[in-house]
Design a protein around this motif. Structure first.
Motif, PDB file in Angstrom:
ATOM      1  N   MET A   1      29.072  -3.260  12.906  1.00 40.48           N
ATOM      2  CA  MET A   1      29.214  -2.029  12.146  1.00 40.48           C
ATOM      3  C   MET A   1      29.456  -2.362  10.671  1.00 40.48           C
ATOM      4  SD  MET A   1      32.014   1.014  12.594  1.00 40.48           S
ATOM      5  CE  MET A   1      31.633   1.119  14.338  1.00 40.48           C
ATOM      6  N   THR A   2      28.730  -1.700   9.799  1.00 39.47           N
ATOM      7  CA  THR A   2      28.932  -1.903   8.368  1.00 39.47           C
ATOM      8  C   THR A   2      30.173  -1.140   7.912  1.00 39.47           C
ATOM      9  OG1 THR A   2      26.575  -2.171   7.980  1.00 39.47           O
ATOM     10  CG2 THR A   2      27.929  -1.622   6.079  1.00 39.47           C
ATOM     11  N   VAL A   3      31.133  -1.856   7.320  1.00 36.07           N
ATOM     12  CA  VAL A   3      32.362  -1.253   6.799  1.00 36.07           C
ATOM     13  C   VAL A   3      32.435  -1.547   5.312  1.00 36.07           C
ATOM     14  CG1 VAL A   3      34.873  -1.202   6.919  1.00 36.07           C
ATOM     15  CG2 VAL A   3      33.544  -1.518   9.012  1.00 36.07           C
ATOM     16  N   ARG A   4      32.675  -0.503   4.519  1.00 36.16           N
ATOM     17  CA  ARG A   4      32.738  -0.644   3.068  1.00 36.16           C
ATOM     18  C   ARG A   4      34.175  -0.403   2.614  1.00 36.16           C
ATOM     19  NH1 ARG A   4      29.052   2.495   5.094  1.00 36.16           N
ATOM     20  NH2 ARG A   4      26.854   1.909   4.972  1.00 36.16           N
ATOM     21  N   ARG A   5      34.806  -1.414   2.075  1.00 36.21           N
ATOM     22  CA  ARG A   5      36.190  -1.306   1.597  1.00 36.21           C
ATOM     23  C   ARG A   5      36.185  -0.689   0.203  1.00 36.21           C
ATOM     24  NH1 ARG A   5      40.058  -4.424   3.380  1.00 36.21           N
ATOM     25  NH2 ARG A   5      39.257  -3.528   5.302  1.00 36.21           N
ATOM     26  N   THR A   6      36.771   0.492   0.064  1.00 37.95           N
ATOM     27  CA  THR A   6      36.821   1.170  -1.230  1.00 37.95           C
ATOM     28  C   THR A   6      38.218   1.166  -1.844  1.00 37.95           C
ATOM     29  OG1 THR A   6      37.021   3.271  -0.034  1.00 37.95           O
ATOM     30  CG2 THR A   6      34.846   2.665  -0.789  1.00 37.95           C
ATOM     31  N   LEU A   7      39.231   0.918  -1.051  1.00 35.72           N
ATOM     32  CA  LEU A   7      40.605   0.798  -1.534  1.00 35.72           C
ATOM     33  C   LEU A   7      41.392  -0.039  -0.529  1.00 35.72           C
ATOM     34  CD1 LEU A   7      42.378   2.127  -3.897  1.00 35.72           C
ATOM     35  CD2 LEU A   7      43.258   3.630  -2.107  1.00 35.72           C
ATOM     36  N   PRO A   8      42.173  -1.039  -0.949  1.00 36.32           N
ATOM     37  CA  PRO A   8      42.398  -1.454  -2.337  1.00 36.32           C
ATOM     38  C   PRO A   8      41.229  -2.266  -2.887  1.00 36.32           C
ATOM     39  CG  PRO A   8      43.590  -2.896  -0.847  1.00 36.32           C
ATOM     40  CD  PRO A   8      42.982  -1.825   0.001  1.00 36.32           C
ATOM     41  N   THR A   9      41.139  -2.295  -4.209  1.00 31.22           N
ATOM     42  CA  THR A   9      40.170  -3.120  -4.910  1.00 31.22           C
ATOM     43  C   THR A   9      40.937  -4.051  -5.840  1.00 31.22           C
ATOM     44  OG1 THR A   9      39.929  -1.572  -6.753  1.00 31.22           O
ATOM     45  CG2 THR A   9      38.490  -1.247  -4.851  1.00 31.22           C
ATOM     46  N   LYS A  10      40.204  -4.925  -6.482  1.00 37.19           N
ATOM     47  CA  LYS A  10      40.857  -5.869  -7.398  1.00 37.19           C
ATOM     48  C   LYS A  10      41.583  -5.134  -8.520  1.00 37.19           C
ATOM     49  CE  LYS A  10      39.954 -10.111  -9.988  1.00 37.19           C
ATOM     50  NZ  LYS A  10      38.920 -11.106 -10.386  1.00 37.19           N
ATOM     51  N   GLY A  11      41.014  -4.002  -8.936  1.00 35.94           N
ATOM     52  CA  GLY A  11      41.608  -3.294 -10.065  1.00 35.94           C
ATOM     53  C   GLY A  11      42.554  -2.175  -9.694  1.00 35.94           C
ATOM     54  N   ARG A  12      42.612  -1.803  -8.399  1.00 38.13           N
ATOM     55  CA  ARG A  12      43.467  -0.660  -8.032  1.00 38.13           C
ATOM     56  C   ARG A  12      43.945  -0.803  -6.603  1.00 38.13           C
ATOM     57  NH1 ARG A  12      45.400   3.262 -10.106  1.00 38.13           N
ATOM     58  NH2 ARG A  12      44.251   2.752 -12.004  1.00 38.13           N
ATOM     59  N   THR A  13      45.266  -0.725  -6.439  1.00 34.92           N
ATOM     60  CA  THR A  13      45.874  -0.842  -5.112  1.00 34.92           C
ATOM     61  C   THR A  13      46.151   0.516  -4.482  1.00 34.92           C
ATOM     62  OG1 THR A  13      46.933  -2.911  -5.735  1.00 34.92           O
ATOM     63  CG2 THR A  13      47.861  -1.765  -3.846  1.00 34.92           C
ATOM     64  N   LEU A  14      46.556   1.480  -5.290  1.00 33.05           N
ATOM     65  CA  LEU A  14      47.003   2.777  -4.784  1.00 33.05           C
ATOM     66  C   LEU A  14      46.387   3.916  -5.591  1.00 33.05           C
ATOM     67  CD1 LEU A  14      50.729   1.739  -4.679  1.00 33.05           C
ATOM     68  CD2 LEU A  14      49.527   2.463  -2.629  1.00 33.05           C
ATOM     69  N   ILE A  15      46.197   5.051  -4.919  1.00 30.33           N
ATOM     70  CA  ILE A  15      45.943   6.332  -5.573  1.00 30.33           C
ATOM     71  C   ILE A  15      46.954   7.288  -4.976  1.00 30.33           C
ATOM     72  CG2 ILE A  15      44.336   8.242  -5.890  1.00 30.33           C
ATOM     73  CD1 ILE A  15      42.074   6.218  -5.755  1.00 30.33           C
ATOM     74  N   GLY A  16      48.001   7.636  -5.756  1.00 31.39           N
ATOM     75  CA  GLY A  16      49.143   8.277  -5.149  1.00 31.39           C
ATOM     76  C   GLY A  16      49.701   7.312  -4.110  1.00 31.39           C
ATOM     77  N   ALA A  17      49.966   7.815  -2.911  1.00 26.61           N
ATOM     78  CA  ALA A  17      50.418   6.941  -1.828  1.00 26.61           C
ATOM     79  C   ALA A  17      49.263   6.433  -0.969  1.00 26.61           C
ATOM     80  CB  ALA A  17      51.427   7.682  -0.947  1.00 26.61           C
ATOM     81  N   TRP A  18      48.029   6.852  -1.276  1.00 26.59           N
ATOM     82  CA  TRP A  18      46.873   6.336  -0.544  1.00 26.59           C
ATOM     83  C   TRP A  18      46.713   4.854  -0.881  1.00 26.59           C
ATOM     84  CZ3 TRP A  18      44.866   9.446   3.028  1.00 26.59           C
ATOM     85  CH2 TRP A  18      44.994  10.842   2.871  1.00 26.59           C
ATOM     86  N   CYS A  19      46.723   4.001   0.131  1.00 25.14           N
ATOM     87  CA  CYS A  19      46.732   2.557  -0.106  1.00 25.14           C
ATOM     88  C   CYS A  19      45.550   1.831   0.520  1.00 25.14           C
ATOM     89  CB  CYS A  19      48.038   1.950   0.402  1.00 25.14           C
ATOM     90  SG  CYS A  19      48.316   2.153   2.188  1.00 25.14           S
ATOM     91  N   PHE A  20      44.709   2.541   1.274  1.00 24.31           N
ATOM     92  CA  PHE A  20      43.629   1.876   2.004  1.00 24.31           C
ATOM     93  C   PHE A  20      42.571   2.916   2.341  1.00 24.31           C
ATOM     94  CE2 PHE A  20      41.622   0.613   5.993  1.00 24.31           C
ATOM     95  CZ  PHE A  20      41.441  -0.760   5.892  1.00 24.31           C
ATOM     96  N   ALA A  21      41.291   2.564   2.130  1.00 27.39           N
ATOM     97  CA  ALA A  21      40.200   3.457   2.514  1.00 27.39           C
ATOM     98  C   ALA A  21      38.991   2.622   2.904  1.00 27.39           C
ATOM     99  CB  ALA A  21      39.851   4.404   1.371  1.00 27.39           C
TER     100      ALA A  21
END
Length: 286
Positions: A1-21
């Motif tokens: 299955m193709t999985v695309r990691r959009t968060l965290p990235t090298k430049g951003r760990t969090l958006i609010g409390a969102w830490c993984f996408a």
């Protein structure tokens, strides 16, 4: 299955409390075999499962047994420790969705584990349709409580449609494109790309530049303001936290309970072992 990691990235760990996408699919289950994730642990965070197509069977160590379906929120609070399994069902010829995590603040990271299910009603707005699963937006409010202010919504934009949304200026926002040609405040985003907007804005404009509908996920919240250490499926505050969680999981500690009802395709019980820790001290991120 193709999985695309959009968060965290090298430049951003969090958006609010969102830490993984993670954005995955669409995946032809007949070809790949679908999703089969054996029991595994979590600490200090919440998992948000959101599907566009297919079904996933969820089982966890507090006795929850649920089917994750498109357009339905499944929110699991790990708190001090939980384990769960995720398996696509026979009703999943195509599997396609997002796996999201939310960091728990320090005051709540040892809370009791929990599981919630919520089905948001679609809200028609000028330019498209949204399903709000966390927070408040476009006159709608989710009844699901969170430990920090959060925003989470699926938005489907009409072909050529433009949506302007009033937003909380204290929030930072992220937009992840699932499908289509979308501009965020005038900036084009590619599929599975994360667009980021810093706090201070009172409106967000999404524009579909294509000739068919487009779909995005909108995430937001005020800056988290705490440093975290995230490794494998654990969220802590120090390297020592992660070492302790890993040791407890490997030892079969009751902290993570037992997932009843999960069997491999060979009909045997199994749980994922933790990988080895890196030969370096884990550093906090904010």
């Amino acid at each position: 299955m193709t999985v695309r990691r959009t968060l965290p990235t090298k430049g951003r760990t969090l958006i609010g409390a969102w830490c993984f996408a993670d954005h995955y699919g669409p995946d032809d289950v007949a070809q790949s075999g679908g999703m089969d994730v054996p029991p595994h642990p979590h600490t200090g965070l919440q998992t948000v499962s959101w599907l566009f197509s297919g079904e996933i069977e969820h089982r966890d160590s507090i006795g929850s047994h649920a089917i994750v379906r498109p357009g339905e929120l499944n929110l699991m609070t790990a708190g001090r420790g939980i384990s769960h399994s995720e398996v696509s069902t026979p009703n999943s010829p195509a599997l396609h969705g997002m796996q999201l995590w939310v960091a728990l603040p320090g005051r709540a990271r040892f809370t009791a584990p929990n599981f919630e299910h919520y089905v948001p009603e679609p809200v028609t707005i000028d330019g498209g349709v949204l399903r709000l699963f966390l927070g408040s937006l476009a006159g709608d409010t989710s009844p699901v409580d969170t430990f920090t202010p959060l925003l989470g919504a699926e938005i489907v934009l009409d072909a050529g449609g433009t949506i302007e949304l009033a937003t909380d200026s204290a929030y930072e926002h992220g937009v992840i494109v699932d499908d289509g040609n979308v501009e965020l405040d005038g900036t084009a985003l590619a599929r599975a790309e994360l667009g980021y907007l810093a706090p201070g804005l009172t409106t967000i404009t999404l524009r579909n530049t294509g000739t068919s509908s487009a779909r995005v996920l909108l995430l937001g919240g005020p800056p988290f303001g705490e440093q975290v250490v995230m490794w494998w499926n654990f969220m802590g505050r120090t390297h020592e936290d992660i070492e302790a969680y890993r040791s407890a999981w490997q030892a079969g500690d009751s902290q993570f309970g037992t997932v009843d009802g999960y069997l491999t395709k060979q009909g045997t019980e199994f749980r994922l072992p933790a990988p080895e820790l890196p030969n370096a001290r884990l550093s906090p991120r904010d």
